[in-house]
Design an enzyme around this catalytic site. Structure first.
Site, PDB file in Angstrom:
ATOM      1  N   ARG A 159      40.461  29.504  33.589  1.00 16.97           N
ATOM      2  CA  ARG A 159      41.636  29.451  34.729  1.00 16.97           C
ATOM      3  C   ARG A 159      41.002  28.909  36.037  1.00 16.97           C
ATOM      4  NH1 ARG A 159      44.471  35.476  37.542  1.00 16.97           N
ATOM      5  NH2 ARG A 159      42.307  35.559  38.277  1.00 16.97           N
ATOM      6  N   ASP A 182      39.720  41.995  43.771  1.00 13.91           N
ATOM      7  CA  ASP A 182      39.936  40.463  43.945  1.00 13.91           C
ATOM      8  C   ASP A 182      41.075  40.341  44.435  1.00 13.91           C
ATOM      9  OD1 ASP A 182      41.721  40.738  42.612  1.00 13.91           O
ATOM     10  OD2 ASP A 182      41.809  39.834  41.035  1.00 13.91           O
TER      11      ASP A 182
END
Length: 532
Positions: free
Chosen positions: A168, A448
């Protein structure tokens, strides 16, 4: 190999950092020339798309609401499917995600998950050293030479039959200020994608392993089409057959939920699925509808995937993907093992099982976990209810999702504990991020950037829309926020938590963002200016 001439490096690319020898090998003259070519061909288009985002947001702030597009109705209504799914990606029942730190990469590849999503984005703090070390680690993983020796003398290496690697890159909005082309900073997305593709694409293609990518933060089909053009150009430059690069797109923005068919269509030859990026999706709901007082959400602990607007989003994604022959991937389980408290640990695992049961029974083809210990927990559920490699045959013809369902807020409360937890998560995550750590365990959850953004956006909305109260009728106001932030700064400063040394810098940034008249689009953009 049809790459630009090496002289382009000296003329166009400026490196604003001092890489070590291992990192310098990643930034070879030809690799930098490859990046410069991508920048010159595609960055103006990227900037135009970001300007279009700002224009759309201005309309939503003025009172409009997102909707399905009239100009793309033919794509939604016509019959077509994505291209063939590569054998390596036909069984994705459990995927593990995490940053590209060396030991974490090894543990994730060895976790027993079908796929490891190596993350240069939300679970990584994008210091230049982190990004380049990540590229070194993935290059070694692809080459089969990845190992690590800890300071305690423990040795780690990748086992046989590791998870399939999917990368990613950063989203279109994030810059990479350490690399400039013609005086302009490169897009972090093009740097992450370009370096990984340049060094690994041909080796992976020879082994029928991609390269494969997860694409984050897309808002519309035009942004997906830009990725398709970037990859097509890279395939030509790297002498790969067209369509070699395959992608799964995270549907983690509210605007993208209205364009799932269109996004798959824009990437038709290389799309293999969509993913319910649930945490970013909740943040995007808050951000997109920031000007709409009637769309406020309760504290984040009450915003579960079973609430109507998230259930509608998940089921629409399954229906869309399976109609188009693509995979419908479920969302992240953020729990981490709780050591020393068996009852609390079992309660956390029960939440994971219930969440994965909901996903597999709804028709998802796989799911995400953040910790290796959760891989067997999630896999047991999917093995029991999905004996085949996937369940793309589950059409979900019963699903009828309207604009109103996707936009409907959920009911709930804002408790003192929920408010305080948002302040704590904002502060501790930002401090750790400024210190170079992009995923942080807080109260047995792996936080996160996405979860920190939910906390930040909720605090901003609750405070700026005004006249909100706790269940005991005490007001939710800036004085309370400032008091809570000061208390958490004091505790973090005197703790051993990640980022303790950046507590004051983080608090200054969070205070400015929460008090600002406009909700900033992303925490990571102003924070990036303070990152090494």
């Amino acid at each position: 190999m049809a790459l630009p001439r090496e002289r382009l490096t000296a003329e166009a690319v400026q490196l604003h950092a001092q890489p070590n020898p291992a990192q310098q090998a990643i930034l070879s003259p030809l690799a930098l020339a490859f990046l410069a070519d991508l920048h010159r061909r595609f960055d103006s288009r990227r900037r135009s798309l970001l300007a279009a985002r700002r224009e759309r947001q201005a309309r939503w702030d003025a009172g409009e609401l997102p909707d399905f597009r009239a100009d793309s109705a033919a794509i939604r209504e016509s019959d077509w499917t994505v291209g063939p799914i590569p054998p390596a990606l036909r069984d994705r029942r459990v995927e593990i995600t995490g940053p590209v730190e060396r030991k974490m990469v090894i543990n994730a590849l060895n976790s027993g998950a079908k796929v490891f999503m190596a993350d240069f984005e939300d679970s990584s703090a994008p210091s230049f050293a982190n990004q380049l070390d990540g590229q070194v680690n993935l290059r070694d993983a692809v080459a089969g030479t990845l190992d690590y020796s800890s300071p305690e003398g423990r040795h780690y290496r990748v086992n046989e039959n590791p998870a399939v690697l999917v990368v990613r890159p950063r989203g279109w909005h994030l810059p990479e200020r350490h690399l400039t082309v013609d005086g302009e900073p490169m897009a972090g997305a093009l740097v992450d994608f370009g370096l990984y593709a340049f060094h690994n694409a041909r080796a992976l293609h020879r082994r029928d392993l991609g390269p494969y990518f997860y694409l984050p933060k897309l808002e519309c089909m035009e942004e997906a089409a830009l990725w398709d053009a970037v990859m097509a150009h890279a395939e030509t430059g790297l002498d790969l057959p067209p369509g070699s690069m395959k992608v799964t797109v995270l549907i983690e923005t509210l605007p993208a939920a209205f364009q799932m068919h269109e996004i798959l269509h824009a990437l038709q030859s290389r799309a293999v699925g969509l993913n319910c990026g649930r945490w970013d999706y909740i943040f995007s709901y808050l951000k997109t509808l920031r000007g709409h007082r009637d769309r406020l959400l309760p504290e984040r602990g009450q915003v579960q995937m079973t609430v109507p607007f998230l259930k509608a989003y998940s089921e629409l994604l399954i229906q869309t993907c399976h109609r188009r022959g693509a995979f419908a991937m479920g969302g992240m389980a953020a729990q981490i093992p709780i050591k020393g408290d068996a009852d609390a640990n079992e309660a956390a695992l029960a939440k994971v099982r219930a969440d994965k049961l909901r996903e597999v029974q709804a028709g998802h083809d796989g799911t995400w976990v953040a910790h290796p210990a959760l891989v067997p927990v999630a896999q047991a559920v999917f093995d029991a209810y999905m004996p085949e490699p996937n369940q793309r045959d589950v059409e979900r013809g019963d699903v009828r999702v309207s604009r109103e369902q996707l936009l409907a807020p959920c009911t709930g409360t804002i408790t003192r504990a929920g408010f305080d937890n948002n302040v704590e998560v904002c502060l501790r995550y930002t401090a750790a991020w400024l210190d170079g750590q992009g995923c942080v365990p807080i109260h047995h959850l792996m936080e996160d950037a996405a979860t920190a953004e939910i906390a930040r956006a909720q605090l901003w909305q609750w405070l700026h829309h005004g006249n909100l109260e706790f269940p005991d009728h005490a007001p939710i106001d800036f004085a309370l926020f400032d008091q809570a932030l000061a208390a958490h700064v004091h505790r973090l400063r005197d703790s051993a938590h990640p980022g303790a040394g950046r507590a004051d810098a983080a608090a200054t940034l969070i205070r400015r963002l929460i008090h600002a008249d406009t909700l900033a689009d992303f925490l990571t953009l102003p924070a990036y200016e303070q990152l090494a």
